[in-house]
Design an enzyme around this catalytic site. Structure first.
Site, PDB file in Angstrom:
ATOM      1  N   GLU A 247      29.027  30.395  13.707  1.00 40.35           N
ATOM      2  CA  GLU A 247      30.336  30.818  13.205  1.00 40.35           C
ATOM      3  C   GLU A 247      31.009  29.588  12.601  1.00 40.35           C
ATOM      4  O   GLU A 247      30.894  28.489  13.128  1.00 40.35           O
ATOM      5  CB  GLU A 247      31.156  31.398  14.364  1.00 40.35           C
ATOM      6  CG  GLU A 247      32.304  32.298  13.934  1.00 40.35           C
ATOM      7  CD  GLU A 247      33.536  31.522  13.532  1.00 40.35           C
ATOM      8  OE1 GLU A 247      34.122  31.848  12.477  1.00 40.35           O
ATOM      9  OE2 GLU A 247      33.911  30.575  14.258  1.00 40.35           O
ATOM     10  N   HIS A 248      31.732  29.767  11.496  1.00 40.74           N
ATOM     11  CA  HIS A 248      32.136  28.619  10.683  1.00 40.74           C
ATOM     12  C   HIS A 248      33.515  28.051  10.999  1.00 40.74           C
ATOM     13  O   HIS A 248      33.795  26.885  10.707  1.00 40.74           O
ATOM     14  CB  HIS A 248      32.087  29.014   9.201  1.00 40.74           C
ATOM     15  CG  HIS A 248      31.790  27.876   8.276  1.00 40.74           C
ATOM     16  ND1 HIS A 248      32.262  26.597   8.478  1.00 40.74           N
ATOM     17  CD2 HIS A 248      31.056  27.823   7.139  1.00 40.74           C
ATOM     18  CE1 HIS A 248      31.838  25.813   7.498  1.00 40.74           C
ATOM     19  NE2 HIS A 248      31.107  26.528   6.682  1.00 40.74           N
ATOM     20  N   SER A 249      34.413  28.852  11.599  1.00 44.22           N
ATOM     21  CA  SER A 249      35.810  28.416  11.674  1.00 44.22           C
ATOM     22  C   SER A 249      36.026  27.193  12.557  1.00 44.22           C
ATOM     23  O   SER A 249      36.936  26.403  12.319  1.00 44.22           O
ATOM     24  CB  SER A 249      36.694  29.568  12.168  1.00 44.22           C
ATOM     25  OG  SER A 249      36.366  29.938  13.491  1.00 44.22           O
TER      26      SER A 249
END
Length: 315
Positions: A247-249
């Site tokens: 996941e990038h956040s």
């Protein structure tokens, strides 16, 4: 007043990532691949045993502040603040904006296999499980023939679709009882693991098609067999190949890259395998087995799950 470590970091995290209402699968999440030309073992549970152990070793080093920062030209240390939420973290859906939930510690992982979710403790008798003991736990899951509970198999599709339906479903169906308890186990796990029932990897006889299939599997799988909200989902395939979906956040790719280099090197060059492909060491009958997570997913929620599954499937 300085309210962030960087003048743009808080804004960037919220408005570029967390306020996005579309699917994070493919659009935001990214992946990391295994070695292409080296196959340390063909045994799925053994590869999982070594690499899960290596991942938790990295977390222990991180907790003890033993990870040296990456350096620019061997002179300037790069900021390490993004490492903080690598583990024990999950993106939590909201109607207007998502948030990131980070736990100080977590002593378990959650494993998905053929539509079932299992909670696996990483510690026994006050110590981290050894690779062979983790292999033993993974093999128990692979050997488990129980069927998914109603709605369980496609449950993670909620994390693959639009964010608002997932936020509403989470509030309506997962805020109490055994559903909340099981969802807590997933979201508060150190990380998420999928024992994939497909075989992936580089095939020199068909390099383009094999790598394309491998990349697509890591990026989205079947759209319900990775928990896309977890900081990362670690995937081990039937033929012993592995990879992860991140996941990038919470961080940029070099942070996961540093973990991944550690895992690959520890797996092959420090831990190694027996000649028969199993992890080194011996099994331990005293380690409690994996626990099935229990769900009561009503038909209305199952309809939401199916709708979420259709979003990425038809995109």
């Amino acid at each position: 007043v300085l309210v962030g470590t960087n003048y743009v970091s808080d804004w960037w995290e919220e408005y570029i990532y967390l306020r996005g209402r579309g699917p994070i699968m493919v659009n935001s999440n990214y992946y990391a691949m295994d070695y292409l030309y080296v196959y340390p073992t063909k045994i799925q549970s053994a590869r999982a045993g070594n690499t899960i152990h290596a991942i938790v070793l990295y977390r222990r080093k991180l907790d003890r502040e033993q990870i040296k920062p990456l350096m620019i030209q061997n002179t300037i240390p790069m900021c390490t603040s993004q490492y903080e939420r690598m583990f024990n973290s999950s993106r939590i859906p909201g109607v207007e904006t998502d948030t990131i939930q980070h736990m100080r510690d977590s002593k378990h992982i959650v494993v998905f296999h053929k539509g079932r979710f299992f909670k696996v403790w990483m510690y026994h008798d006050g110590r981290l499980l050894k690779p062979r003991e983790i292999e033993q736990q993974m093999q128990k899951i692979l050997d488990d023939k129980s069927e998914p509970q109603p709605g369980e198999q496609n449950l993670a599709a909620l994390t693959a679709g639009d964010r608002v339906p997932w936020a509403n479903a989470r509030q309506n169906y997962f805020s109490k009882g055994k559903n909340k308890q099981s969802l807590d186990a997933v979201e508060k796990a150190a990380f998420f693991v999928t024992l994939d029932d497909t075989e992936q990897g580089f095939n020199k006889e068909d390099p383009v098609r094999s790598l394309d299939s491998y990349a697509k599997s890591l990026l989205h799988g079947k759209c319900y067999d990775r928990w896309f909200d977890k900081s990362f989902s670690f995937i081990v395939y039937k033929n012993g190949t592995m990879g992860l979906n991140a996941e990038h956040s919470w961080a940029d790719a070099p942070i996961i890259g540093h973990l991944w280099e550690h895992v690959l090197s520890t797996d092959s060059f420090q831990l190694g395998y027996e000649e028969d492909g199993h992890c080194k060491g011996s099994t331990n009958p005293n380690v409690p087995g994996p626990q099935r997570l229990q769900w009561e997913i009503p038909e209305e929620c199952q309809s939401v799950i199916q709708s979420s599954l259709k979003v990425p499937s038809t995109a």
